[in-house]
Scaffold this active site. Structure first.
Site, mmCIF file in Angstrom:
data_model
loop_
_atom_site.group_PDB
_atom_site.id
_atom_site.type_symbol
_atom_site.label_atom_id
_atom_site.label_comp_id
_atom_site.label_asym_id
_atom_site.label_seq_id
_atom_site.Cartn_x
_atom_site.Cartn_y
_atom_site.Cartn_z
ATOM 1 N N ASP A 1 0.831 -1.210 0.000
ATOM 2 C CA ASP A 1 0.000 0.000 0.000
ATOM 3 C C ASP A 1 0.863 1.257 0.000
ATOM 4 O OD1 ASP A 1 -2.239 -1.561 -0.006
ATOM 5 O OD2 ASP A 1 -2.710 -1.284 2.125
ATOM 6 N N GLU B 1 -2.520 -2.740 -9.225
ATOM 7 C CA GLU B 1 -1.296 -1.945 -9.359
ATOM 8 C C GLU B 1 -1.236 -1.215 -10.697
ATOM 9 O OE1 GLU B 1 -0.177 -6.207 -10.584
ATOM 10 O OE2 GLU B 1 -1.556 -5.194 -9.208
#
Length: 365
Positions: free
Chosen positions: A257, A283
């Protein structure tokens, strides 16, 4: 451009939670404006005090002295966040002042109108069940009707000349309209702020603070329509973090994260203020570049790739990562979906070719 460091929330809401949050917002707005209303009411009652002293209605002078004291006390305790006590003081003042004013100087003085001003705070500003609020409004209505009936059968204790009574009534009508307008404007501002916050929430990725996929698609469709009218160029970059799964597997999802937030910041800093960059999913990131031709978009993509390659992603173990980017330019007559799919095709070619590279669209895409 959105900040890349907006915090996410893991709080889950029950179906009733949005309603509670909305009512809480209205009450917070109510408590913010009420100290000003109380202070203004104290000043208005100072004018009434002077007027009744000039007319020689001394009981009403005493009533207004008490009213000023109650409103100033309410404003003070509101600033101390003792909201329940403040509410009781204000409601007691309005009820007693209305009843005593009608009894002393008559219905035509207009003081009964202030009972109506209690309805919006009762329904919107105060906590409690809907049934209890409706019962309170019903009680106010009965009191209003009872005062009307009583004044129709009984003369006021003090006879005020018509030339003084009429301006008094006008003043009370104007004051009630001002109070209701002020409260309505405050609630409208609260609703608008809440609506704006909800729109932002619906269009923002909670982890990175960038646009989310839904908002990016909306903006892409807007640019698609503008391109159809003006034929001005527009390009898209579809970016994927290379080997991101290994970051999560090796360093944990918290590290992943942090990487995505840092990545979002780098990408947002690379594009122009009127470009749009957001999280496409997982992503993957997407950048929409209006008024940009393909060579210029490729240069932006290279800057973005180099910025990521040069960055050190801090954590318990510093990381160096790379991204692969597919670049496409909107072609005449193609759909938004096809436009983005061609950038995705370039991204796939870049992955196959070894990653950490920029792949520009081909003529046969």
């Amino acid at each position: 451009m959105h900040s890349a460091f907006a915090h996410s929330s893991s709080e889950s809401l029950s179906p009733a939670a949005p309603r509670r949050r909305g009512s809480g917002t209205a009450r917070r707005s109510f408590w913010r404006v009420l100290p000003r209303v109380a202070t203004l009411a104290a000043a208005v009652h100072g004018l009434f005090l002077a007027m009744f002293a000039w007319l020689g209605v001394w009981p009403m002078v005493g009533v207004n002295v008490v009213s000023i004291a109650l409103y100033l006390a309410a404003a003070r305790v509101l600033r101390q966040r003792r909201n329940t006590l403040a509410t009781r003081l204000i409601v007691a003042e309005v009820l007693l002042h209305a009843v005593l004013a009608v009894a002393l100087v008559g219905w035509d003085s207009g003081f009964h109108y202030y009972l109506i001003c209690l309805i919006p705070p009762t329904l919107i500003g105060l906590a409690g069940r809907g049934r209890d609020k409706l019962l309170q409004v019903a009680a106010l209505t009965l009191l209003y009707l009872a005062l009307d009936a009583w004044s129709g059968r009984n003369a006021p204790l003090y006879a005020v000349a018509e030339q003084a009574l009429e301006p008094m009534r006008w003043m009370n009508i104007a004051a009630c309209f001002a109070i209701l307008s002020f409260l309505s404007a405050s609630y409208l501002r609260t609703v608008n702020e809440a609506e704006h916050s909800l729109r932002e929430l619906a269009a923002t990725d909670p982890l990175t603070g960038l646009h989310n996929r839904r908002r990016l698609l909306e903006m892409a469709r807007q640019e698609h329509a503008r391109h159809g009218r003006s034929q001005r160029p527009v390009c898209v970059l579809l970016c994927d973090v290379d080997h991101f799964k290994s970051v999560n597997d090796t360093h944990g999802h918290d590290a992943g994260d942090r990487v995505l937030r840092h990545m979002a910041q780098l990408m947002a800093e690379t594009v122009r203020a009127h470009d749009a960059v957001g999280r496409w999913g997982g992503e993957e990131f997407l950048a929409l570049l209006p008024d940009t031709d393909l060579p210029a978009a490729a240069q932006v993509a290279q800057r973005m790739r180099l910025a990521v390659a040069d960055a050190v992603f801090e954590g318990s173990t510093p990381l160096r990562l790379s991204i692969t980017i597919g670049v496409a330019s909107l072609r005449r007559g193609e759909s938004v979906e096809r436009f983005i799919a061609r950038a995705d095709a370039g991204l796939y070619r870049g992955k196959v070719a070894g990653r950490n590279r920029v792949e520009v669209e081909r003529a046969d895409d």
